[in-house]
Design a protein around this motif. Sequence first.
Motif, PDB file in Angstrom:
ATOM      1  N   GLU A  34       0.483 -26.680  21.559  1.00 26.23           N
ATOM      2  CA  GLU A  34       1.551 -26.010  22.303  1.00 26.23           C
ATOM      3  C   GLU A  34       1.064 -25.600  23.691  1.00 26.23           C
ATOM      4  OE1 GLU A  34       3.847 -24.182  18.378  1.00 26.23           O
ATOM      5  OE2 GLU A  34       2.286 -23.023  19.379  1.00 26.23           O
ATOM      6  N   THR A  35      -0.164 -25.132  23.766  1.00 26.03           N
ATOM      7  CA  THR A  35      -0.749 -24.741  25.044  1.00 26.03           C
ATOM      8  C   THR A  35      -0.853 -25.953  25.968  1.00 26.03           C
ATOM      9  OG1 THR A  35      -1.963 -22.931  24.023  1.00 26.03           O
ATOM     10  CG2 THR A  35      -2.763 -23.702  26.155  1.00 26.03           C
ATOM     11  N   ARG A  36      -1.323 -27.089  25.421  1.00 26.49           N
ATOM     12  CA  ARG A  36      -1.418 -28.319  26.219  1.00 26.49           C
ATOM     13  C   ARG A  36      -0.038 -28.773  26.682  1.00 26.49           C
ATOM     14  NH1 ARG A  36      -5.194 -29.675  22.314  1.00 26.49           N
ATOM     15  NH2 ARG A  36      -3.735 -31.083  21.281  1.00 26.49           N
ATOM     16  N   ARG A  37       0.956 -28.649  25.823  1.00 28.99           N
ATOM     17  CA  ARG A  37       2.330 -29.028  26.172  1.00 28.99           C
ATOM     18  C   ARG A  37       2.836 -28.166  27.322  1.00 28.99           C
ATOM     19  NH1 ARG A  37       6.921 -26.706  24.071  1.00 28.99           N
ATOM     20  NH2 ARG A  37       8.836 -27.833  24.470  1.00 28.99           N
ATOM     21  N   LEU A  38       2.614 -26.856  27.245  1.00 26.00           N
ATOM     22  CA  LEU A  38       3.045 -25.962  28.323  1.00 26.00           C
ATOM     23  C   LEU A  38       2.306 -26.279  29.623  1.00 26.00           C
ATOM     24  CD1 LEU A  38       3.540 -22.458  26.672  1.00 26.00           C
ATOM     25  CD2 LEU A  38       5.278 -23.936  27.693  1.00 26.00           C
ATOM     26  N   GLU A  39       1.022 -26.587  29.539  1.00 27.98           N
ATOM     27  CA  GLU A  39       0.257 -26.941  30.736  1.00 27.98           C
ATOM     28  C   GLU A  39       0.803 -28.219  31.365  1.00 27.98           C
ATOM     29  OE1 GLU A  39      -3.714 -27.062  29.157  1.00 27.98           O
ATOM     30  OE2 GLU A  39      -3.991 -24.889  29.371  1.00 27.98           O
ATOM     31  N   ALA A  40       1.167 -29.187  30.529  1.00 23.69           N
ATOM     32  CA  ALA A  40       1.744 -30.439  31.041  1.00 23.69           C
ATOM     33  C   ALA A  40       3.104 -30.180  31.700  1.00 23.69           C
ATOM     34  CB  ALA A  40       1.886 -31.461  29.915  1.00 23.69           C
ATOM     35  N   LEU A  41       3.905 -29.322  31.062  1.00 22.45           N
ATOM     36  CA  LEU A  41       5.204 -28.976  31.650  1.00 22.45           C
ATOM     37  C   LEU A  41       5.021 -28.254  32.985  1.00 22.45           C
ATOM     38  CD1 LEU A  41       7.263 -27.804  28.540  1.00 22.45           C
ATOM     39  CD2 LEU A  41       7.811 -29.729  30.048  1.00 22.45           C
ATOM     40  N   GLU A  42       4.071 -27.329  33.030  1.00 21.69           N
ATOM     41  CA  GLU A  42       3.832 -26.597  34.279  1.00 21.69           C
ATOM     42  C   GLU A  42       3.411 -27.563  35.386  1.00 21.69           C
ATOM     43  OE1 GLU A  42       0.784 -23.421  36.217  1.00 21.69           O
ATOM     44  OE2 GLU A  42       1.497 -22.951  34.193  1.00 21.69           O
ATOM     45  N   LYS A  43       2.550 -28.517  35.047  1.00 22.09           N
ATOM     46  CA  LYS A  43       2.105 -29.502  36.037  1.00 22.09           C
ATOM     47  C   LYS A  43       3.307 -30.297  36.567  1.00 22.09           C
ATOM     48  CE  LYS A  43      -1.427 -33.018  36.662  1.00 22.09           C
ATOM     49  NZ  LYS A  43      -2.468 -33.818  36.048  1.00 22.09           N
ATOM     50  N   ARG A  44       4.205 -30.653  35.674  1.00 23.82           N
ATOM     51  CA  ARG A  44       5.407 -31.405  36.078  1.00 23.82           C
ATOM     52  C   ARG A  44       6.305 -30.561  36.982  1.00 23.82           C
ATOM     53  NH1 ARG A  44       8.448 -33.755  31.209  1.00 23.82           N
ATOM     54  NH2 ARG A  44       6.384 -34.619  30.838  1.00 23.82           N
ATOM     55  N   TYR A  45       6.493 -29.284  36.618  1.00 24.85           N
ATOM     56  CA  TYR A  45       7.330 -28.407  37.444  1.00 24.85           C
ATOM     57  C   TYR A  45       6.679 -28.128  38.802  1.00 24.85           C
ATOM     58  CZ  TYR A  45      10.812 -27.605  33.851  1.00 24.85           C
ATOM     59  OH  TYR A  45      11.826 -27.780  32.943  1.00 24.85           O
ATOM     60  N   ARG A  46       5.366 -28.002  38.835  1.00 26.24           N
ATOM     61  CA  ARG A  46       4.672 -27.810  40.115  1.00 26.24           C
ATOM     62  C   ARG A  46       4.875 -29.022  41.022  1.00 26.24           C
ATOM     63  NH1 ARG A  46      -0.380 -24.290  40.635  1.00 26.24           N
ATOM     64  NH2 ARG A  46      -0.367 -23.001  38.785  1.00 26.24           N
ATOM     65  N   SER A  47       4.767 -30.199  40.449  1.00 24.58           N
ATOM     66  CA  SER A  47       4.951 -31.425  41.216  1.00 24.58           C
ATOM     67  C   SER A  47       6.376 -31.512  41.762  1.00 24.58           C
ATOM     68  CB  SER A  47       4.641 -32.628  40.316  1.00 24.58           C
ATOM     69  OG  SER A  47       4.917 -33.819  40.996  1.00 24.58           O
ATOM     70  N   THR A  48       7.340 -31.180  40.924  1.00 26.57           N
ATOM     71  CA  THR A  48       8.739 -31.169  41.355  1.00 26.57           C
ATOM     72  C   THR A  48       8.941 -30.122  42.446  1.00 26.57           C
ATOM     73  OG1 THR A  48       9.459 -31.924  39.183  1.00 26.57           O
ATOM     74  CG2 THR A  48      11.118 -30.858  40.567  1.00 26.57           C
ATOM     75  N   ALA A  49       8.338 -28.953  42.269  1.00 23.22           N
ATOM     76  CA  ALA A  49       8.451 -27.887  43.262  1.00 23.22           C
ATOM     77  C   ALA A  49       7.889 -28.354  44.601  1.00 23.22           C
ATOM     78  CB  ALA A  49       7.732 -26.622  42.783  1.00 23.22           C
ATOM     79  N   ARG A  50       6.752 -29.033  44.577  1.00 22.59           N
ATOM     80  CA  ARG A  50       6.155 -29.534  45.824  1.00 22.59           C
ATOM     81  C   ARG A  50       7.128 -30.452  46.550  1.00 22.59           C
ATOM     82  NH1 ARG A  50       1.813 -29.861  48.293  1.00 22.59           N
ATOM     83  NH2 ARG A  50       0.505 -29.037  46.640  1.00 22.59           N
ATOM     84  N   SER A  51       7.707 -31.371  45.821  1.00 24.44           N
ATOM     85  CA  SER A  51       8.647 -32.322  46.421  1.00 24.44           C
ATOM     86  C   SER A  51       9.858 -31.602  47.022  1.00 24.44           C
ATOM     87  CB  SER A  51       9.083 -33.321  45.348  1.00 24.44           C
ATOM     88  OG  SER A  51      10.058 -34.180  45.850  1.00 24.44           O
TER      89      SER A  51
END
Length: 141
Positions: free
Chosen positions: A11-28
């Motif tokens: 679950e922790t890895r899943r949340l970290e992956a989601l956060e990475k995806r949201y950070r990337s989207t936020a950057r764009s």
Amino acid sequence: MSHTIYLTQAETRRLEALEKRYRSTARSILENRVAYYHRFTGGNYTSVTVRDQKTRWGSCSSRGTLSFNYRLIFAPPIVLDYVVVHELCHLTHMNHSKDFWNMVESVMPDYREQRKWLREHAMELTLLHYLEQKGIPITLD
């Protein structure tokens, strides 16, 4: 509503992956909004960075680096735009003088509403709160 959630490694890895995806989207999104509003504010910026600051939504360095908190992606788009305009105006006025606020208002006349919303809802702008609001389970049981 504050409660402790105990997460498994998966679950922790899943949340970290989601956060990475949201950070990337936020950057764009933030890079796009900076480019859009820069036409109205002028000034020179050198780069846009996206982080997870604990106490700031954005900042502008004297060298022209615009930094934004990735959690702005969980705010209404107009609130994210307000923070972008705020930081871009710092390229011209590196302070919170009357001239600075007049410049913010010239680009975004209703900025006070966005500023108020951000103050009132800041604690809600987290990945966990966002997932909960969207009905996306946090735990995998």
